[in-house]
Scaffold this motif. Structure first.
Motif: not given
Lengths: 190, 186
Positions: A44-47, A93-102, A105-106, A115-119
């Motif tokens: 389910n993850c984008p990568d 860093g501050e978490a701005v996105f988290v994997c919604p299922t498992r 990733f953050v 506007d920049k973030a590290l996966f």
């Protein structure tokens, strides 16, 4: 004797279509020390379609847990990621996105820009980022790696996204493989 | 005076320990099923995405903080937030505790992403996955020992053809062979 033989046969037969997916959940809290066996199967993850192009990330001899004391600014890594390829870094860093299922990733926001973030990708089930850590500081240590997504996969993902959003998709808009950078997380604290 | 034999004591211990373990067995069973399907859903949190619409805000001259302030004001929410993030030039994410407001500056469209713990499952998963660590680690270890005790003593409770010497041994064998066969096959 019929019942035992029947039970034995049923038991063996039941093994054949057994699930092959590892869905073990991990502690997912505080400081966690992941095991070394790599496995990346978050469908389910984008990568999920990406292929790592940095062999060092899966080399033997990687140490478990936190080993570094000094933080590397995320902005520095994002400005020149090739300089950090294959290197082990500690970021915060501050978490701005988290994997919604498992929770596998953050995405950590840059210290310099909104506007920049590290996966940060971790092994499924070894470290689990809870959905509630968005907006909170996260520390992660791992290896910076280049990820190359084949053009076909990029096009497939873009088409699926456009379809989901109800927009028109132009296949010609996707040209070539997509190169991105991520941190292969080996330890995390939040 | 009648003397209790070992089987009598086995019954007593198995029974009483069994009663004690009912609660935790149910906790681990419920949580176990939930996390076993982690590929299909988030077993601990419910993440809802709720659309909304407000007036467009901002232009190139407005900073992110001011855009966020105006968005929150239109939504009649308090002006506090944890952080701001721009996944694209036209999108601003206002991240608050368990609530992210995804604002599209070109349309005024808003998506509220709200995270809540799933009732019962949140709590059972916390225990099952040992999120608390500390003392709970020892409680969980003791429970595991208790389960092993129940499994072993259970084999010797019944005598005769329905006990371990009779059909029981085949059922135990089947139960042991099932995981072994799976491991061998995979």
């Amino acid at each position: 004797m019929k019942l035992p033989v029947l039970l034995l046969s049923v038991s063996l037969f039941a093994c054949l279509p057994a699930c092959s997916e590892d869905s073990k959940a991990a502690p997912g809290d505080k400081t966690v020390q992941p095991a070394e066996k790599p496995k990346d199967d978050c469908a389910n993850c984008p990568d999920a379609a990406k292929v790592s192009a940095t062999p060092a990330a899966h080399a033997e001899g990687l140490q478990k847990g936190f080993t570094l004391a000094d933080y590397t600014p995320i902005s520095k890594i994002l400005a020149a990621p090739a300089d950090f390829e294959g290197k082990r870094v500690l970021v915060k860093g501050e978490a701005v996105f988290v994997c919604p299922t498992r929770g596998c990733f953050v995405t950590l926001k840059s210290d310099a820009e909104n506007d920049k973030a590290l996966f940060v990708k971790v092994e499924d089930g070894e470290i689990v980022f809870p959905a509630t850590i968005k907006g909170k500081p996260v520390e992660a240590e791992g290896i910076v790696e280049k990820v190359v997504t084949p053009e076909a996969k990029v096009r497939e993902a873009a088409e699926a996204k456009a379809k989901k959003e109800g927009k028109e998709f132009d296949p010609a808009s996707v040209k070539g493989d997509k190169v991105s950078w991520q941190l292969r997380g080996l330890a995390a604290k939040f | 005076m009648p003397k209790h034999n070992w089987r009598w004591w086995l019954h007593v211990l198995h029974r009483d320990l069994g009663y004690l373990c009912v609660g935790l067995v149910l906790v681990y069973a419920i949580s176990g099923v939930a996390v076993n399907h982690v590929a299909d859903w988030n077993p601990t949190y419910r993440i809802e995405r709720l659309p909304a619409q407000i007036a467009k805000v901002g232009g190139d001259d407005l900073g992110d903080a001011e855009v966020a302030r105006q968005v929150l004001s239109q939504l009649q929410l308090s002006p506090e937030y944890s952080t701001l993030y721009r996944p694209s030039p036209t999108q601003l994410h206002i991240i608050r505790p368990n609530h992210t407001i995804e604002f599209d500056q070109t349309t005024g469209g808003v998506v509220h992403e709200v995270v809540t713990g799933r009732p019962v499952l949140y709590e059972t998963n916390q225990l099952h996955l040992n999120h608390h660590k500390g003392v709970w680690t020892y409680v969980a270890d003791a429970f595991a020992v208790a389960l092993a005790f129940l499994a072993i003593t259970g084999m010797f409770l019944i005598k005769g053809k329905k006990g371990l010497a009779g059909r029981g041994k085949w059922l135990v064998l089947a139960g042991v062979l099932l995981p072994l066969a799976f491991l061998w096959l995979h």
